[in-house]
Design a protein around this motif. Structure first.
Motif, PDB file in Angstrom:
ATOM      1  N   PHE A   1       0.862  -1.179   0.094  1.00 55.56           N
ATOM      2  CA  PHE A   1      -0.023   0.140  -0.025  1.00 55.56           C
ATOM      3  C   PHE A   1       0.698   1.326   0.119  1.00 55.56           C
ATOM      4  O   PHE A   1       0.312   2.237  -0.103  1.00 55.56           O
ATOM      5  CB  PHE A   1      -1.060  -0.114   1.374  1.00 55.56           C
ATOM      6  CG  PHE A   1      -2.068  -1.147   1.156  1.00 55.56           C
ATOM      7  CD1 PHE A   1      -3.055  -0.984   0.342  1.00 55.56           C
ATOM      8  CD2 PHE A   1      -1.949  -2.271   1.910  1.00 55.56           C
ATOM      9  CE1 PHE A   1      -4.055  -1.960   0.003  1.00 55.56           C
ATOM     10  CE2 PHE A   1      -2.965  -3.275   1.810  1.00 55.56           C
ATOM     11  CZ  PHE A   1      -3.880  -3.154   0.853  1.00 55.56           C
ATOM     12  N   ALA A   2       2.203   1.057  -0.017  1.00 56.96           N
ATOM     13  CA  ALA A   2       2.964   2.373   0.243  1.00 56.96           C
ATOM     14  C   ALA A   2       2.923   3.054  -0.993  1.00 56.96           C
ATOM     15  O   ALA A   2       3.024   4.312  -1.355  1.00 56.96           O
ATOM     16  CB  ALA A   2       4.382   1.840   0.356  1.00 56.96           C
ATOM     17  N   GLY A   3       3.206   2.156  -2.284  1.00 61.04           N
ATOM     18  CA  GLY A   3       3.078   2.810  -3.691  1.00 61.04           C
ATOM     19  C   GLY A   3       1.763   2.320  -4.445  1.00 61.04           C
ATOM     20  O   GLY A   3       1.981   2.297  -5.501  1.00 61.04           O
ATOM     21  N   VAL A   4       0.629   1.992  -3.865  1.00 61.63           N
ATOM     22  CA  VAL A   4      -0.562   1.578  -4.593  1.00 61.63           C
ATOM     23  C   VAL A   4      -1.047   2.471  -5.310  1.00 61.63           C
ATOM     24  O   VAL A   4      -1.063   3.697  -4.837  1.00 61.63           O
ATOM     25  CB  VAL A   4      -1.525   0.912  -3.414  1.00 61.63           C
ATOM     26  CG1 VAL A   4      -2.523   2.053  -2.725  1.00 61.63           C
ATOM     27  CG2 VAL A   4      -2.356   0.005  -4.238  1.00 61.63           C
ATOM     28  N   ASP A   5      -1.871   2.473  -6.475  1.00 62.53           N
ATOM     29  CA  ASP A   5      -2.543   3.246  -7.280  1.00 62.53           C
ATOM     30  C   ASP A   5      -3.878   3.302  -6.725  1.00 62.53           C
ATOM     31  O   ASP A   5      -4.796   2.310  -6.862  1.00 62.53           O
ATOM     32  CB  ASP A   5      -2.712   2.886  -8.733  1.00 62.53           C
ATOM     33  CG  ASP A   5      -3.363   3.743  -9.624  1.00 62.53           C
ATOM     34  OD1 ASP A   5      -4.275   4.493  -9.238  1.00 62.53           O
ATOM     35  OD2 ASP A   5      -3.137   3.534 -10.864  1.00 62.53           O
ATOM     36  N   TRP A   6      -4.291   4.498  -5.955  1.00 66.04           N
ATOM     37  CA  TRP A   6      -5.597   4.339  -4.984  1.00 66.04           C
ATOM     38  C   TRP A   6      -6.506   4.553  -5.845  1.00 66.04           C
ATOM     39  O   TRP A   6      -7.426   4.126  -5.586  1.00 66.04           O
ATOM     40  CB  TRP A   6      -5.385   5.973  -3.971  1.00 66.04           C
ATOM     41  CG  TRP A   6      -4.543   5.251  -2.890  1.00 66.04           C
ATOM     42  CD1 TRP A   6      -3.311   5.698  -2.789  1.00 66.04           C
ATOM     43  CD2 TRP A   6      -4.844   4.396  -2.047  1.00 66.04           C
ATOM     44  NE1 TRP A   6      -2.847   5.141  -1.587  1.00 66.04           N
ATOM     45  CE2 TRP A   6      -3.717   4.162  -1.133  1.00 66.04           C
ATOM     46  CE3 TRP A   6      -5.888   3.695  -1.452  1.00 66.04           C
ATOM     47  CZ2 TRP A   6      -3.602   3.367   0.268  1.00 66.04           C
ATOM     48  CZ3 TRP A   6      -5.777   2.875  -0.555  1.00 66.04           C
ATOM     49  CH2 TRP A   6      -4.814   2.759   0.479  1.00 66.04           C
ATOM     50  N   SER A   7      -6.501   5.302  -7.100  1.00 62.98           N
ATOM     51  CA  SER A   7      -7.612   5.274  -7.992  1.00 62.98           C
ATOM     52  C   SER A   7      -8.104   3.873  -8.259  1.00 62.98           C
ATOM     53  O   SER A   7      -9.522   3.556  -8.366  1.00 62.98           O
ATOM     54  CB  SER A   7      -7.348   6.259  -8.960  1.00 62.98           C
ATOM     55  OG  SER A   7      -6.506   5.740  -9.866  1.00 62.98           O
ATOM     56  N   LYS A   8      -7.158   3.197  -8.612  1.00 58.71           N
ATOM     57  CA  LYS A   8      -7.400   1.612  -8.993  1.00 58.71           C
ATOM     58  C   LYS A   8      -8.314   0.758  -8.082  1.00 58.71           C
ATOM     59  O   LYS A   8      -9.063   0.370  -8.077  1.00 58.71           O
ATOM     60  CB  LYS A   8      -6.345   1.032  -9.609  1.00 58.71           C
ATOM     61  CG  LYS A   8      -6.184   1.152 -11.255  1.00 58.71           C
ATOM     62  CD  LYS A   8      -4.908   0.313 -11.464  1.00 58.71           C
ATOM     63  CE  LYS A   8      -4.610   0.738 -12.879  1.00 58.71           C
ATOM     64  NZ  LYS A   8      -3.419  -0.184 -13.320  1.00 58.71           N
ATOM     65  N   ALA A   9      -7.421   0.942  -6.914  1.00 57.28           N
ATOM     66  CA  ALA A   9      -7.761   0.218  -5.718  1.00 57.28           C
ATOM     67  C   ALA A   9      -9.501   0.873  -5.203  1.00 57.28           C
ATOM     68  O   ALA A   9      -9.914  -0.145  -4.903  1.00 57.28           O
ATOM     69  CB  ALA A   9      -6.893   0.579  -4.489  1.00 57.28           C
ATOM     70  N   LEU A  10      -9.635   2.092  -5.392  1.00 59.01           N
ATOM     71  CA  LEU A  10     -10.994   2.498  -4.952  1.00 59.01           C
ATOM     72  C   LEU A  10     -12.213   2.131  -5.871  1.00 59.01           C
ATOM     73  O   LEU A  10     -13.146   1.805  -5.447  1.00 59.01           O
ATOM     74  CB  LEU A  10     -10.803   3.908  -4.699  1.00 59.01           C
ATOM     75  CG  LEU A  10     -10.089   4.271  -3.370  1.00 59.01           C
ATOM     76  CD1 LEU A  10      -9.890   6.073  -3.447  1.00 59.01           C
ATOM     77  CD2 LEU A  10     -10.518   3.931  -1.964  1.00 59.01           C
ATOM     78  N   ALA A  11     -11.807   1.976  -7.189  1.00 59.40           N
ATOM     79  CA  ALA A  11     -12.667   1.859  -8.150  1.00 59.40           C
ATOM     80  C   ALA A  11     -12.916   0.082  -7.966  1.00 59.40           C
ATOM     81  O   ALA A  11     -14.146  -0.243  -8.079  1.00 59.40           O
ATOM     82  CB  ALA A  11     -11.869   1.822  -9.513  1.00 59.40           C
TER      83      ALA A  11
END
Length: 740
Positions: free
Chosen positions: A324-334
């Motif tokens: 989660f340190a370098g996660v793509d948050w827009s993808k994760a939340l989608a």
């Protein structure tokens, strides 16, 4: 044969002698031993006589030689006032059968008493005393039960002997049994030579009882041992009020009042106690300059250790959830939106990111603000990355609810840590849990000692998320861990404030937020929030019972045992939890002929009763039974002198009859005791007699315990006072300072 002497009045001539069999105990004062009983004599036939006095340790079925005098009571008529009594072993077959079948000896009830007496006749008691191995001759009595009967017989004799001594120094029957269980044959020596040990070692004996005993055995009023014990007692009382320490001037002033000795003597003894490491003194910053804080050793140790453990976790370089340190948050939340069909609000999204990237984080907010959905989202994202997620809560009910909300197993803190007898956890710093993300729900309930045990067991690199409503009552135990963490700049936190549209349609949620903001709740025109006005306290109690047992079940189809919980601001008083429990039990679980029950002190326990544990007992069950655990009595055996409680964690726990002071009825509970629990419906009596307890966070906590319906019963004036009164000041804690 054992003689017990009551406190006879001085200068009175010797009294009459009454030979009788004790048939039943009508009233027993557990503190003084004063008893009202009914007895049968050879001359009274079927008519029972009344005897009164300190019948310490006497049990139904025993033959007694009573010394005292006859008197005439204006209300109750002729009665025999007991000054002393002797237990006399019965001499007839019928008397022996009655004696053994009375439940006096554990393992022998009426059925086995009949069989034993039929086999041995008049020789029965001699066989039990001198040749107990012969009991196996009786059909149905194997070696196991025989050994149990033999042990119970010996214990009964030994307890009686201890009672003779303890009664002379003012100790009640119930405490005498506990003292004997703690010290066995050392009981008399400890009471005579080290009475203040009792307050530390024996549950139910505080400093005041130990002090009374010490006075009776001749320990001086100004003895340094007494003063040091009094100082520790004063600090112990403060921890019961939630404080981790007391400022030294306050401690000395409080101890002077309790001990009635000069302040300079208390000060000198405090110096000695600190030098002996009986307390810890430390200088801490206060609002008006430095404060000398005085701690009991376990609380100082816990506070410093908890701060150190949290600091270690916050700053540890390793990360057990590095994805989660370098996660793509827009993808994760989608991905999360596709899975749940719901979009996170900005505050919720911030909380999700924080929990998955910070080693320690706090999430707080009121009802309807989406804490549960946020936690579910955090757990779902962590699990998607194969993280080892562990969910815990302080109570069984809260753990069950957390599991239902997340679809992920949840445990109580005690079960997770696998506490062993004595309270030491299996998992600690040297043997940490195997966990990547630990989510702690209802964290406002976490007291200092439990929080320390839990955080110490978290491995380096793991993430801890503490979730709770900081506006609720603080923990029953010492400390206010959640509030202190929120006040510490070092600890990341998110406070959810937006009430979601669906929740805003609930009168319970709307009124909880109104109360928290100091506004009176709306009590008309709502389908789930009601007020039944009533100014008289006794009438309020009666109306509360009627609402809980009749009106709500009829209107909403609720089960009064399972779905409705009465919550009171305090235990005492006509509309307090204690009195309401008696009234509710009469309605919901009344006594019936032929069904077993057990009287303990002023309470009667029956099968079907709703009960709660009122002390931590690390020796019961798989991992201990803890203060606040709820359950239902499922079995009760007068032969075995045990009852069984099925707890809300689906564990069956056996209690000996002499352990029943660990249980209280739970048809009604104090609001403090209800923390962490949630019920379909809550009924809340509010009276001006509970004036000192009427505070905003108390009312707010009670209302937020309800999932669907709240009914207030009582005084509009009391309701207004509760909304208006902000509450007691902060507790004496230093966790925030230590985290800085």
């Amino acid at each position: 044969m054992v003689a017990v002497t009551a406190n006879a009045a001085p200068n009175r001539p010797p009294g009459a002698v009454l030979e009788a069999v004790l048939e039943r105990l009508t009233y027993v004062n557990e503190d003084t031993g004063y008893t009202v009983a009914r007895v049968a004599t050879s001359r009274s036939g079927d008519e029972l006589l009344t005897v009164v006095g300190a019948l310490l340790g006497a049990q139904p079925g025993e033959s007694l030689r009573l010394v005292g005098r006859w008197s005439s009571h204006p209300k109750y008529g002729r009665q025999f006032e007991v000054e002393s009594y002797t237990t006399v072993l019965p001499a007839t077959v019928q008397g022996i059968r009655r004696y053994l079948g009375s439940g006096l000896v554990k393992g022998i009830g009426p059925v086995f008493a009949e069989r034993i007496v039929e086999h041995f006749g008049l020789d029965t008691l001699r066989v039990i005393e001198e040749e107990p191995g012969r009991l196996v001759e009786v059909p149905g009595l194997g070696p196991k039960r025989t050994a149990k009967i033999t042990a119970a017989w010996e214990e009964q004799k030994a307890i009686k002997e201890v009672m003779v001594f303890l009664q002379g120094v003012g100790v009640s029957t119930s405490l005498a049994v506990r003292i004997y269980k703690q010290y066995a044959e050392e009981s008399i020596a400890v009471v005579r030579n080290e009475p203040y040990r009792l307050a530390a070692d024996v549950w139910g004996i505080g400093f005041k009882t130990a002090d009374t005993i010490a006075r009776a055995v001749g320990i001086p009023h100004d003895s340094p041992e007494r003063v040091k014990a009094g100082l520790q007692y004063t600090l112990s009382e403060a921890t019961d009020d939630g404080h981790c320490f007391l400022p030294q001037p306050q401690l000395v002033a409080d101890a002077v009042k309790i001990l009635d000795v000069p302040g300079d003597l208390v000060g000198t003894c405090l110096e000695t106690l600190a030098a002996e490491e009986g307390v810890v003194r430390e200088t801490l910053p206060g609002r008006d300059g430095p404060v000398t804080a005085v701690y009991l050793v376990p609380f100082h140790r816990a506070e410093t250790a908890l701060a150190a453990a949290l600091t270690r976790l916050l700053h540890h370089r390793a990360d057990r959830m590095p994805h989660f340190a370098g996660v793509d948050w827009s993808k994760a939340l989608a991905w999360l939106h596709a899975r749940t069909g719901t979009t996170l609000a900005a505050e919720q999204e911030q909380a999700v990111r924080l929990a998955l990237t910070s080693k320690v984080a706090v999430l707080t907010g009121g009802p309807g603000c989406g804490k549960s959905f946020t936690v579910r989202s955090i757990v779902a994202l962590a699990a998607a990355k194969q993280a080892k997620v562990t969910l815990v809560a302080p109570t069984g009910r809260a753990a069950k609810r957390l599991a239902e909300l997340t679809g992920h197993p949840a445990a109580t803190v005690h079960r997770l840590l696998q506490l062993r007898p004595g309270g030491e956890p299996t998992f600690d710093r040297d043997n940490p849990l195997d966990v990547d993300l630990l989510v702690v729900d209802e964290a406002s309930m976490l007291d200092l000692i439990l929080a320390n045990k839990l955080v110490k067991a978290v491995p380096p690199g793991a993430h801890v998320l503490l979730v709770g409503d900081v506006d609720q009552l603080p923990s029953v135990g010492a400390g206010e861990v959640l509030r202190d963490l929120l006040a510490a700049d070092a600890v990341p936190r998110v406070r959810l404030t937006q009430v979601f549209r669906q929740a805003a349609q609930s009168g319970v949620v709307v009124n909880a937020h109104r109360i928290n903001a100091g506004k009176p709740p709306v009590t008309t025109g709502l389908a789930d929030f009601f007020l039944f006005p009533c100014e008289d306290t006794d009438a309020t109690a009666a109306l509360t019972v009627d609402v809980a047992c009749t009106r709500m079940p009829a209107r909403f189809g609720l089960d009064p045992h399972r779905d409705i919980q009465v919550l009171a601001p305090m235990h005492r008083g006509p509309a307090g939890a204690g009195a309401l429990n008696g009234l509710l039990q009469q309605r919901l679980t009344p006594g019936r002929d032929g069904l077993p029950e057990r009287r303990a002190g002023g309470r009667v326990f029956r099968i079907g009763d709703k009960v709660t544990q009122i002390r931590n007992n690390y020796d019961k069950g798989q991992a201990g039974v803890f203060n606040g655990t709820l359950g239902v009595i499922t079995a009760l055996s007068t032969d075995e002198q045990t009852l069984t409680v099925r707890t809300d964690e689906d564990e069956s726990i056996d209690y000996d009859f002499d352990e029943l002071d660990e249980l209280a009825h739970a048809y009604a509970m104090t609001i403090h005791r209800s923390q962490g629990s949630e019920y379909p419906a809550v009924v809340l009596p509010l009276t001006t007699s509970a004036w000192m307890m009427l505070q905003r966070n108390l009312l707010y906590t009670a209302v937020t315990r309800a999932k669907k319906i709240v009914v207030l019963v009582g005084s509009r004036r009391a309701l207004a006072a509760a909304v208006r009164t902000v509450g007691a000041g902060r507790r004496h804690t230093a966790l925030t300072h230590r985290l800085a």
